[in-house]
Design an enzyme around this catalytic site. Structure first.
Site, PDB file in Angstrom:
ATOM      1  CG  HIS A 449     -80.985  19.783  50.266  1.00  0.00           C
ATOM      2  ND1 HIS A 449     -80.185  19.072  49.734  1.00  0.00           N
ATOM      3  CD2 HIS A 449     -81.975  19.268  49.656  1.00  0.00           C
ATOM      4  CE1 HIS A 449     -80.469  17.946  49.312  1.00  0.00           C
ATOM      5  NE2 HIS A 449     -81.883  18.116  49.111  1.00  0.00           N
ATOM      6  NE  ARG A 556     -81.264  11.823  72.452  1.00  0.00           N
ATOM      7  CZ  ARG A 556     -82.193  12.167  71.715  1.00  0.00           C
ATOM      8  NH1 ARG A 556     -82.884  13.483  71.587  1.00  0.00           N
ATOM      9  NH2 ARG A 556     -82.703  11.371  70.899  1.00  0.00           N
ATOM     10  NE  ARG A 592     -80.582   8.573  77.331  1.00  0.00           N
ATOM     11  CZ  ARG A 592     -80.275   8.630  75.913  1.00  0.00           C
ATOM     12  NH1 ARG A 592     -80.468   7.737  75.008  1.00  0.00           N
ATOM     13  NH2 ARG A 592     -79.531   9.600  75.542  1.00  0.00           N
ATOM     14  CG  ASN A 714     -81.883   5.875  66.931  1.00  0.00           C
ATOM     15  OD1 ASN A 714     -82.854   5.751  65.894  1.00  0.00           O
ATOM     16  ND2 ASN A 714     -81.576   7.052  67.217  1.00  0.00           N
ATOM     17  CG  ASP A 715     -77.771   2.682  70.395  1.00  0.00           C
ATOM     18  OD1 ASP A 715     -77.063   3.042  69.443  1.00  0.00           O
ATOM     19  OD2 ASP A 715     -77.422   3.156  71.791  1.00  0.00           O
ATOM     20  NE  ARG A 725     -77.513   4.265  65.180  1.00  0.00           N
ATOM     21  CZ  ARG A 725     -77.676   5.364  66.028  1.00  0.00           C
ATOM     22  NH1 ARG A 725     -78.113   6.368  65.507  1.00  0.00           N
ATOM     23  NH2 ARG A 725     -77.024   5.363  67.089  1.00  0.00           N
TER      24      ARG A 725
END
Length: 833
Positions: A449, A556, A592, A714-715, A725
């Site tokens: 990984h 963001r 946002r 997502n939300d 989640r």
């Protein structure tokens, strides 16, 4: 470094084992022998005083591991221990490993800086590789497969994804199995393994299931049928994996020149690219495990449970960062880390060691996980062997929390090539490609990984170079070719010129790929889809443009507000927004407004902890009650809008009253700027995130009040499915491809277009190559995602017509589960090809 003592009845045998071990580690490990008797007529036997002298010759506080052949060797070793001072006895360990294989395994682990416990664990599993190669039945161990389960309903399936049940699909398999109360077991029919617990990540992963292997799944209990059906859908949907999983890079067969052969190391190509620069050595100190026994096992167990919980929280945060940096698919690596922490077999073994042997929780955790690491390393599948590094990563994290220690991150102070024994996925995910020019490690493989994350970050890497790479001096100029798996320790003018030319060609190839990514996302029948990126700051915006972003669909702004004692003023915010806007020019930039709440500690807001901050006072709810924060942010964004294409997005909107109150404040900010003579773009759009089901259900009315929608899947999926989640047991429910979530997106898209406004998606599924055709088919105009996902999504969309995607989306709305939706897309893509 841990020292080794070889005790054997024959002096020749002891000497031969030592020579073999010395050859394996190039005499880097202190090894002493105590073989035979000093009696020419009776040379075979063991002598306690010889053993004592051997221990003292290699003794250090790092520890001494004694390996013995048989019979009196054990008695002599035990007697020698009694002659040692008590403080030294605590650092000497007797191993039950086979002498030859155990000595070699122990020497290799000691040479790489392993602790005494790690050396013991490695020696103990030394026979497993031979057992696996000979297809023999291994002896029972603490992590042995489960007894055959009671009779129950059974299904058989063929695993077809390219790498079989590696860590990510194994994690999905365990997650699905764990939803159900039924006892679920699985075995590898092709390899003839025993049944194992399907709810244990380690037992499932160590089945060694490869592509084409047949597995049997058996379930018994009230919901057995549902469990088997869910697992069938998961396997048949190919575990939702994309078709372009990175495979091992084949080394170039071009021979090195005679000049290159000098000071040249050859390893395993892990991530393509050329790097030249100074070496930076990352050699973290090994962890010293407490040797004392605990008097209160209950308290010790609680300490371990608390450390496991803190580790889980850290991994969730790291995963969120990794999603942003390398994309959802690569970040899913850390889902397996969370399941390792929750593995019932591993936890029960640690608990047993604490309560039965009164081990310190750190020592118990280390031994339990070392046993599992040894199981992985003994497998004959290189991909599964590489999963040991993931367990090692989890092990170190928990030990650090238990012992209150800190580790220095691998962050060089200048652009360098990072040299290490090995890197954990956690280390790699946090690397800065601007400062880490390349990676060269002594251990590791192309399917680790760490290698996958290095490829995602675009950092050239060579692994498996052996211990010689660790002898490089700090600051030494070296060269690295990640495509061919070579590292040059000395750069002659000729080698430097050749590497620089190779690097020039490689960069040109990368530029060609970026040019292809810059082309628009246009379907076969000419329908255009705008592709944006989700970012945090200026550096992210620059990277997004390189990946082919046509704008920023989500910037963001929380980073401006957290980890400080007072909020950012208008000037500070304006400078940041201005920098990003200048970089983008006329491309769209959706900013946002700050989305914080009780889950993010912000001292100046004096927020009280909430039982469930995700359902509490956050987002627009908070900033409307702190209008000074929101209006200041509005003013700063408006000021940056001059000659740019900036849009403002409100988070966590659930009512029309919130929209109207925010717009009133927005108009106040505009009025104040007009009165001050401060220019701004009068056409700045004000939109909302559709991330609460109430907003989607009220989309027809919301659309009349705002200028655009952006769906935060997502939300939205989390709130729609009532599933956290961050909770591994229910996280599978919070899937943006759940038909219930897709129906809400469909409703919002229809409402948006009826009102004449555009709709985007900025959640994780926007960057999912499986989800993208469905979202576009539902009428989504813009997809905004993590930058690394952009080229793949563009490529996928170009393979469809808009009519095909619309038909696909309507079919998806009528399905019953996210697994069925994925299977639908997979089948359609196959027929398209």
């Amino acid at each position: 470094m841990v020292g080794l003592v070889i005790v054997a009845h024959s002096a020749c045998l002891a000497q031969g084992v030592k020579e073999l071990a010395d050859q394996m580690v190039q005499h880097r490990v202190p090894i002493a022998i105590a073989g035979g008797l000093d009696d020419p007529e009776n040379p075979f036997g063991t002598d306690a005083m010889k053993v004592l002298n051997a221990i003292q010759s290699v003794y250090s506080e790092d520890g001494v591991v004694i390996l013995m052949d048989l019979g009196s060797a054990l008695l002599s070793a035990e007697m020698a221990l009694e002659f040692l001072p008590e403080e030294q006895q605590a650092h000497v360990y007797l191993s039950d490993a086979p002498l030859v294989e155990g000595a070699i395994a122990a020497a290799v682990r000691a040479a790489t800086g392993g602790t005494a416990e790690e050396v013991l664990a490695e020696a103990r599993t030394a026979l497993q590789a031979k057992i696996a190669q000979l297809n023999l039945t291994p002896p029972p161990s603490t992590t042995s497969p489960t007894e055959a389960p009671v009779e129950g309903e059974e299904i058989r399936l063929t695993v077809r994804n390219r790498l079989g049940l590696h860590a990510r699909p194994a994690a999905q398999f365990v997650t699905v199995a764990s939803r159900y109360t039924a006892d679920v077991h699985v075995r590898n029919v092709t390899r003839g393994t025993d049944w194992v617990n399907a709810k244990s990540i380690n037992q499932v992963a160590t089945l060694g299931v490869r592509q084409g292997h047949e597995i049997a799944i058996r379930a018994h209990g009230p919901d057995a049928e549902q469990a088997l059906q869910a697992l069938r859908e998961l396997v048949e949907a190919n575990f939702g994996e994309p078709e372009d999983i990175p495979t091992t890079v084949v080394p170039s067969t071009v021979p090195a020149s005679s000049e290159e052969q000098k000071d040249l190391l050859t390893g395993i190509p892990a991530s393509p690219g050329i790097a030249l620069g100074p070496a930076h050595l990352y050699l973290p100190e090994p962890v010293d495990l407490p040797q004392t026994q605990v008097e209160d096992p209950e308290t010790a167990w609680r300490q371990l449970e608390q450390a496991l919980q803190k580790a889980r929280e850290e991994i969730h945060r790291l995963r969120a960062q990794a999603v942003h940096r390398v994309g959802e698919y690569e970040a899913a690596i850390f889902d397996a880390h969370i399941l390792f922490l929750e593995d019932p077999t591993l936890r029960e073994r640690a608990r047993e060691l604490i309560f039965r042997e009164h081990l310190h929780p750190a020592a118990a955790w280390a031994r339990a996980i070392d046993e599992m690491i040894g199981t992985y390393r003994a497998l004959d599948d290189p991909y599964m062997q590489a999963r040991a590094a993931d367990l090692e990563d989890v092990k170190r994290r928990v030990l650090r929390l238990l012992l209150g220690t800190s580790t220095k991150p691998p962050h060089p102070q200048q652009p360098s090539i990072l040299i290490a024994e090995d890197l954990t996925p956690s280390d790699t995910a946090q690397l800065d490609p601007k400062m880490v020019l390349g990676i060269a490690t002594a251990l590791g493989g192309a399917t680790s990984h760490t290698a996958i994350l290095a490829r995602a970050l675009g950092i050239p890497a060579v692994v498996g170079l052996g211990l010689a790479i660790l002898r490089v001096e700090e600051g030494q100029e070296i060269g690295l070719d990640g495509s061919q798996g070579r590292v040059w320790l000395r750069l002659t003018p000729e080698i430097r010129r050749e590497l620089e030319e190779r690097r020039r060609r490689w960069l040109a190839e990368q530029e060609d790929m970026r040019r292809l990514a810059q082309a628009p996302a246009q379907t076969r029948d000419g329908h255009r889809v705008e592709i944006g990126a989700n970012i945090i700051g200026v550096a992210d915006a620059a990277a997004a443009l390189q990946y082919g972003a046509e704008g920023i669909g989500l910037m963001r702004t929380e980073f401006l507000f957290v980890d400080r004692e007072s909020p950012p003023d208008e000037e500070e915010q304006w400078r940041v927004y201005q920098q990003v806007a200048d970089l983008l020019g006329k491309r769209p930039l959706v900013i946002r407004t700050v989305d914080v709440g009780g889950d993010k500690p912000i001292p100046y807001l004096q927020l009280e902890p909430e039982p469930n901050p995700f359902l509490g006072w956050r987002g627009i709810r908070l900033t409307l009650e702190r209008p000074d924060l929101l209006k200041t942010q509005f003013r700063a964004i408006l000021r940056a809008s001059v000659d740019h294409n900036i849009k403002i997005m409100l988070p966590m909107v659930s009512t029309l009253e919130e929209v109207r109150a925010a717009r009133a404040l927005f108009q106040e900010a505009q009025d104040e700027l007009r009165r001050a003579g401060q220019p701004f773009d009068e056409g700045v759009e004000l939109g909302i995130m559709v991330e609460i089901p109430a907003a989607a259900l009220m989309a027809e009315k919301m659309a009349r009040e705002v200028d655009f929608f952006s769906v935060g899947t997502n939300d939205l999926s989390q709130y729609t499915m009532a599933a956290d989640r961050t909770n591994a047991r229910v996280a599978h429910l919070a899937d943006g491809l759940q038909p219930a979530v897709l129906r809400l997106i469909d409703r919002a898209a229809r409402a948006a277009h009826e009102a004449g406004i555009w709709i985007g998606v900025c959640g994780e599924i926007a960057g999912d190559a499986v989800a993208a055709p469905i979202l576009v088919g539902l009428g989504v105009d813009e997809l905004s995602m993590n930058p690394p996902a952009i080229p793949r999504v563009k490529q996928v969309l170009r393979q469809w017509t808009w009519a095909e995607m619309q038909e696909l989306a309507q079919k998806a709305l009528d399905l019953e589960s996210a697994e069925q939706v994925r299977q639908l897309v997979s089948n359609q893509q196959t027929s398209n090809e």
